[in-house]
Design a protein around this motif. Structure first.
Motif, mmCIF file in Angstrom:
data_model
loop_
_atom_site.group_PDB
_atom_site.id
_atom_site.type_symbol
_atom_site.label_atom_id
_atom_site.label_comp_id
_atom_site.label_asym_id
_atom_site.label_seq_id
_atom_site.Cartn_x
_atom_site.Cartn_y
_atom_site.Cartn_z
ATOM 1 N N VAL A 118 0.858 -1.186 0.000
ATOM 2 C CA VAL A 118 0.000 0.000 0.000
ATOM 3 C C VAL A 118 0.893 1.235 0.000
ATOM 4 C CG1 VAL A 118 -1.671 1.339 1.317
ATOM 5 C CG2 VAL A 118 -1.961 -1.121 1.072
ATOM 6 N N THR A 119 0.836 1.994 -1.082
ATOM 7 C CA THR A 119 1.753 3.121 -1.264
ATOM 8 C C THR A 119 1.263 4.399 -0.600
ATOM 9 O OG1 THR A 119 0.729 3.727 -3.378
ATOM 10 C CG2 THR A 119 2.576 2.174 -3.445
ATOM 11 N N GLY A 120 0.046 4.388 -0.067
ATOM 12 C CA GLY A 120 -0.463 5.562 0.628
ATOM 13 C C GLY A 120 -1.217 6.498 -0.288
ATOM 14 N N SER A 121 -1.335 7.733 0.152
ATOM 15 C CA SER A 121 -2.144 8.713 -0.560
ATOM 16 C C SER A 121 -1.515 9.108 -1.883
ATOM 17 C CB SER A 121 -2.348 9.954 0.312
ATOM 18 O OG SER A 121 -3.002 9.618 1.512
ATOM 19 N N ILE A 122 -2.358 9.677 -2.744
ATOM 20 C CA ILE A 122 -1.910 10.095 -4.066
ATOM 21 C C ILE A 122 -2.304 11.551 -4.271
ATOM 22 C CG2 ILE A 122 -4.043 9.341 -5.209
ATOM 23 C CD1 ILE A 122 -2.368 8.529 -7.626
ATOM 24 N N GLY A 123 -1.527 12.258 -5.076
ATOM 25 C CA GLY A 123 -1.860 13.642 -5.386
ATOM 26 C C GLY A 123 -0.931 14.626 -4.707
ATOM 27 N N MET A 157 4.850 4.882 -8.563
ATOM 28 C CA MET A 157 4.108 3.743 -9.093
ATOM 29 C C MET A 157 3.289 4.159 -10.307
ATOM 30 S SD MET A 157 1.458 1.131 -7.176
ATOM 31 C CE MET A 157 0.213 2.367 -6.821
ATOM 32 N N MET A 158 2.650 5.324 -10.234
ATOM 33 C CA MET A 158 1.881 5.807 -11.376
ATOM 34 C C MET A 158 2.791 6.192 -12.548
ATOM 35 S SD MET A 158 -1.295 5.513 -10.715
ATOM 36 C CE MET A 158 -2.196 4.990 -9.239
ATOM 37 N N GLU A 159 3.987 6.663 -12.254
ATOM 38 C CA GLU A 159 4.940 7.013 -13.311
ATOM 39 C C GLU A 159 5.382 5.788 -14.103
ATOM 40 O OE1 GLU A 159 7.852 10.760 -12.894
ATOM 41 O OE2 GLU A 159 8.292 9.110 -11.525
ATOM 42 N N ASN A 160 5.424 4.628 -13.457
ATOM 43 C CA ASN A 160 6.079 3.469 -14.054
ATOM 44 C C ASN A 160 5.156 2.306 -14.389
ATOM 45 O OD1 ASN A 160 8.746 4.624 -13.813
ATOM 46 N ND2 ASN A 160 8.635 4.213 -11.611
ATOM 47 N N TYR A 208 -6.964 14.704 -10.140
ATOM 48 C CA TYR A 208 -5.712 15.264 -10.657
ATOM 49 C C TYR A 208 -5.060 14.339 -11.684
ATOM 50 C CZ TYR A 208 -6.178 18.553 -6.810
ATOM 51 O OH TYR A 208 -6.638 19.506 -5.945
ATOM 52 N N THR A 209 -5.336 14.614 -12.944
ATOM 53 C CA THR A 209 -4.832 13.770 -14.025
ATOM 54 C C THR A 209 -3.314 13.696 -14.037
ATOM 55 O OG1 THR A 209 -6.764 14.278 -15.375
ATOM 56 C CG2 THR A 209 -4.821 13.471 -16.527
ATOM 57 N N GLN A 210 -2.640 14.786 -13.617
ATOM 58 C CA GLN A 210 -1.186 14.804 -13.703
ATOM 59 C C GLN A 210 -0.536 13.788 -12.777
ATOM 60 O OE1 GLN A 210 -3.145 17.150 -12.377
ATOM 61 N NE2 GLN A 210 -2.056 18.523 -10.976
ATOM 62 N N PRO A 250 -8.248 8.195 -19.912
ATOM 63 C CA PRO A 250 -8.853 7.452 -21.031
ATOM 64 C C PRO A 250 -8.943 5.951 -20.732
ATOM 65 C CG PRO A 250 -6.591 8.073 -21.574
ATOM 66 C CD PRO A 250 -6.911 8.751 -20.277
ATOM 67 N N PHE A 251 -9.964 5.584 -19.952
ATOM 68 C CA PHE A 251 -10.136 4.181 -19.570
ATOM 69 C C PHE A 251 -10.562 3.348 -20.780
ATOM 70 C CE2 PHE A 251 -10.799 6.489 -15.578
ATOM 71 C CZ PHE A 251 -9.951 5.781 -14.735
ATOM 72 N N GLU A 252 -9.986 2.168 -20.868
ATOM 73 C CA GLU A 252 -10.317 1.255 -21.956
ATOM 74 C C GLU A 252 -11.605 0.496 -21.662
ATOM 75 O OE1 GLU A 252 -8.051 -2.367 -24.366
ATOM 76 O OE2 GLU A 252 -6.884 -0.884 -23.245
#
Length: 607
Positions: A254-259, A269-272, A285-287, A312-314
């Motif tokens: 669990v990586t914790g909060s995001i944004g 994790m989101m970067e990779n 926050y899309t970024q 853009p969800f598939e």
């Protein structure tokens, strides 16, 4: 005596199982107040200090109970005051019903005292259902639909009742033309996606090697299913702020909060990742999501109107999170890329080491991160937590490890100041047998919290567990905006807007018969938390904290932090003795991904 419309309102609320109405009196609801007297205060009239606080208390009650929160106010100014709290509910998808008075029907359109066009005023905040009762026969259908719609759509609904209508004799709708009978009850259901959509989603997720999961409050009832999917896919799990209590923070993946208030492991994790699964979240926050084209993505949300946003969800799955994941899990194959999960777990472990180091950095006088970090391992297993907006939310998001039955929330989407204290008041009426803690800044405390301590003093002896702790981060600065000015605009602190008075919060609490402790040095922090958690009455902890501790976003670069550090000295006469290099060195200690990690790509730039 004949039954009045106002009597039937309270009777119908009782039939719906409503036990508390958070409110403030006024002559626009005098009929209802009289009915409360005749009904022996059932449901309970919980008197806030201000209508906005009544709305926040209803939101806190609804968030922590899972039931509809009900608030009430008089016409005109009372109705207007409710709005900020109601918008907090609307934006966080919380079921709240507002019962609002209005001037007599005979005065409408006459620019009468306290006459407001409430249908127009409430058109947006109660967009799912907003109606005015003009005859008694209309009442049960309107009130039933408000309660049912609030639950079904997790939204705000408003029932407007003119003062003279409240006083009319009640007569039910007849079996006749243009009469609308009604019934009680809300059916329980769990919508599920189609088999075709589930198959498509499984194909996307099974093709991924580096899967990231993002959960929000919509995943709260699916804890075991989320963990099972994460294990099957060897995925890491990030949490939107409203979903902080969905999974235990001591789970290694669990990586914790995001944004902006998030963690470095969530950001990386989101970067990779190459695949993204979002469950029960509309994180805006899309970024902070993967780059477009980088990851294939699947979303699960109970509201079909909320799917397909932010990324853009598939594949978009409309359905209850637990039901959808239960049906999806058998279609998922075990991901054999164990190195991805190991990398995530290594990053998470390092992050908590960084949090410990940041909490240990010297400050003048107390590091606010240390205040939150010290609380984390003292949290009772059944605690209910609320954070106010501002820099306090950073420390809530990053330092507090929630586990098991612990609950926590804040104003997630509206991000308004002031709900921290009324949230925990609402929580105590939902769960009087559980301890509650509010982590608030001194700006929010001065704006709303101090007055609501009077509400705490009025009611606390009714609670089975008397512990309600308000922890004030007293830095005499509107700190989040101060740092946003420095980081985003390169501007120094503008004292006329940012500096606020030092207030004796603990003394004020004691004047109300509550406990209060002022803490002015780091050695007293842990002992103060322990004393408050042992207290036999609510307690205010006044932590005197350092405004120069930066709430650094997870993507900050060293150059940005240095620029912010430099700006601290510009125009800040009280900090003039601090040399630039000393402050720069201090700030580097707070950098989430900085120079203490030379083994990571880009670490030399403090990525």
């Amino acid at each position: 005596m004949s039954k009045k419309v106002s009597d039937h309102v309270l009777e119908r609320l009782r039939d719906w199982g409503v036990e508390h109405v958070f409110a403030y009196p006024g002559d626009g609801i005098n009929g209802l107040l009289a009915a409360w007297g005749r009904a022996d205060d059932n449901p309970r009239f919980i008197q806030a200090r201000h209508e906005e606080m009544a709305a926040f208390e209803a939101v806190g009650y609804a968030k922590f109970s899972g039931r509809v929160g009900v608030c009430a106010a008089t016409s005109g100014p009372g109705a207007i005051h409710l709005l900020n709290g109601l918008y907090d509910a609307k934006l966080d998808h919380v079921p709240v019903v507002a019962i609002v008075g209005q001037t007599n029907r005979s005065a409408m359109g006459g620019s009468y005292q306290q006459e407001i066009d409430l249908l127009s005023l409430y058109k947006d905040v109660a967009s799912d259902f907003c109606e005015m009762v003009t005859v008694p026969e209309q009442l049960p259908n309107v009130l039933d639909r408000a309660m049912r719609t609030a639950m079904a759509r997790r939204s705000v609904c408003a029932v407007i009742i003119p003062a003279d209508v409240q006083e009319l004799d009640y007569s039910p709708p007849e079996h006749a033309f243009k009469m609308v009978p009604s019934s009680l009850g809300m059916p329980h259901y769990a919508p599920v996606p189609s088999d075709e959509d589930l198959t498509r989603a499984a194909e996307v997720l099974n093709a991924g090697e580096k899967v990231a999961i993002l959960v929000g409050q919509g995943a709260r009832g699916a804890r075991q299913e989320v963990m099972a999917v994460a294990d099957r896919l060897n995925a890491g799990v990030a949490k939107a702020l409203l979903g902080k209590d969905v999974l235990d923070d001591d789970l290694p993946y669990v990586t914790g909060s995001i944004g902006l208030l998030g963690t470095r492991p969530s950001y990386e994790m989101m970067e990779n990742c190459d695949t993204l699964l979002v469950i029960g979240s509309s994180f805006p926050y899309t970024q902070f999501m993967p780059e477009f084209g980088q990851a294939r993505a699947v979303q699960i949300d109970i509201d079909p109107h909320m799917v397909g946003m932010r990324y853009p969800f598939e594949v978009n799955l409309a359905g209850d999170a637990q039901a959808a994941l239960t049906r999806l899990l058998p279609l998922l194959k075990a991901n054999k890329n164990k190195s991805w999960r190991k990398t995530i777990e290594k990053d998470v472990s390092r992050w908590w080491e960084v949090m410990q180091r940041r909490a240990a950095v010297d400050a003048e006088p107390i590091n606010p991160e240390y205040v939150a970090h010290s609380l984390s391992d003292l949290l009772p297993d059944d605690v209910i937590l609320a954070s106010d907006s501002g820099s306090a939310a950073n420390w809530y998001a990053r330092h507090l490890k929630l586990r098991g039955a612990m609950r926590g929330s804040l104003s997630g989407t509206l991000a308004t100041m002031g709900p921290g204290v009324p949230y925990v008041i609402g929580a105590k009426f939902a769960h009087g047998d559980r301890p509650a803690i509010a982590l608030v800044g001194d700006g929010a405390m001065q704006m709303n919290g101090m007055a609501e301590l009077i509400t705490v003093a009025k009611y606390w002896q009714e609670w089975q567990d008397p512990r309600l702790i308000v922890a004030v981060l007293n830095n005499q600065d509107l700190n989040q905006v101060t740092w946003e000015m420095r980081a985003m605009a390169g501007a120094p602190q503008f004292l006329p807007s940012q500096s606020i008075p030092d207030v004796a919060y603990a003394d004020f609490a004691r004047s109300l018969g509550l406990n209060g402790i002022r803490i002015e040095e780091p050695g007293g922090v842990r002992g103060a938390w322990e004393a408050a958690l042992r207290s036999d009455k609510p307690c205010v902890l006044d932590f005197v904290t350092d405004p120069a501790v930066p709430p650094i976003p997870p993507h900050a670069t060293l150059d940005q932090i240095e620029a912010a550090a430099t700006s601290v000295l510009k125009g800040d006469s009280d900090r003039a003795g601090m040399v630039r290099q000393g402050l720069k060195a201090k700030v580097q200690e707070f950098l989430p991904g900085g120079r203490h990690r030379p083994d990571r790509p880009g670490a030399e730039e403090g990525r």
